[in-house]
Design a protein around this motif. Structure first.
Motif, PDB file in Angstrom:
ATOM      1  N   MET A  15      -8.117  -6.166 -10.525  1.00 45.01           N
ATOM      2  CA  MET A  15      -8.764  -5.258  -9.564  1.00 45.01           C
ATOM      3  C   MET A  15      -7.764  -4.760  -8.522  1.00 45.01           C
ATOM      4  O   MET A  15      -7.737  -3.571  -8.200  1.00 45.01           O
ATOM      5  CB  MET A  15      -9.936  -5.960  -8.875  1.00 45.01           C
ATOM      6  CG  MET A  15     -11.134  -6.124  -9.775  1.00 45.01           C
ATOM      7  SD  MET A  15     -12.655  -6.774  -9.020  1.00 45.01           S
ATOM      8  CE  MET A  15     -12.165  -7.597  -7.566  1.00 45.01           C
ATOM      9  N   LEU A  16      -6.926  -5.656  -8.012  1.00 45.21           N
ATOM     10  CA  LEU A  16      -5.935  -5.260  -7.017  1.00 45.21           C
ATOM     11  C   LEU A  16      -4.915  -4.301  -7.622  1.00 45.21           C
ATOM     12  O   LEU A  16      -4.568  -3.289  -7.012  1.00 45.21           O
ATOM     13  CB  LEU A  16      -5.249  -6.492  -6.427  1.00 45.21           C
ATOM     14  CG  LEU A  16      -4.190  -6.221  -5.369  1.00 45.21           C
ATOM     15  CD1 LEU A  16      -4.725  -5.354  -4.226  1.00 45.21           C
ATOM     16  CD2 LEU A  16      -3.640  -7.537  -4.828  1.00 45.21           C
ATOM     17  N   CYS A  17      -4.462  -4.590  -8.834  1.00 39.66           N
ATOM     18  CA  CYS A  17      -3.515  -3.681  -9.494  1.00 39.66           C
ATOM     19  C   CYS A  17      -4.158  -2.317  -9.736  1.00 39.66           C
ATOM     20  O   CYS A  17      -3.491  -1.291  -9.598  1.00 39.66           O
ATOM     21  CB  CYS A  17      -3.006  -4.284 -10.804  1.00 39.66           C
ATOM     22  SG  CYS A  17      -1.663  -5.464 -10.574  1.00 39.66           S
ATOM     23  N   GLY A  18      -5.433  -2.287 -10.064  1.00 39.16           N
ATOM     24  CA  GLY A  18      -6.132  -1.016 -10.234  1.00 39.16           C
ATOM     25  C   GLY A  18      -6.109  -0.199  -8.959  1.00 39.16           C
ATOM     26  O   GLY A  18      -5.868   1.011  -8.979  1.00 39.16           O
ATOM     27  N   LEU A  19      -6.347  -0.848  -7.817  1.00 32.45           N
ATOM     28  CA  LEU A  19      -6.296  -0.177  -6.525  1.00 32.45           C
ATOM     29  C   LEU A  19      -4.899   0.379  -6.261  1.00 32.45           C
ATOM     30  O   LEU A  19      -4.745   1.534  -5.851  1.00 32.45           O
ATOM     31  CB  LEU A  19      -6.686  -1.163  -5.417  1.00 32.45           C
ATOM     32  CG  LEU A  19      -6.483  -0.698  -3.987  1.00 32.45           C
ATOM     33  CD1 LEU A  19      -7.499   0.384  -3.631  1.00 32.45           C
ATOM     34  CD2 LEU A  19      -6.578  -1.862  -3.021  1.00 32.45           C
TER      35      LEU A  19
END
Length: 69
Positions: A15-19
């Motif tokens: 999720m953080l990498c997606g952001l």
């Protein structure tokens, strides 16, 4: 690649990498050495994940981190 932060698990890292990727930053992740003692049957089970970014993107990535709880 340098460590931006450490998160609890792979879904949180994704999720953080997606952001970060949405903002055009390169991101990847890997299990930390902390998980090394959690091997079962040849596979690590869970454990903390390092989120990595390009060194030149580190400051921009830090600004995008959600506030810590």
């Amino acid at each position: 690649m340098v460590t931006l932060t450490i998160v609890h698990d792979e879904p949180e890292a994704e999720m953080l990498c997606g952001l970060l990727r949405t903002d055009g930053l390169t991101c990847s992740y890997r299990k930390t050495d902390i998980a090394a003692g959690a091997w079962t049957g040849g596979f690590a089970r869970g454990g903390p994940i390092e989120v990595l970014v390009d060194e030149h993107d580190l400051e921009a990535a830090r600004k995008l981190l959600p506030p810590r709880r």
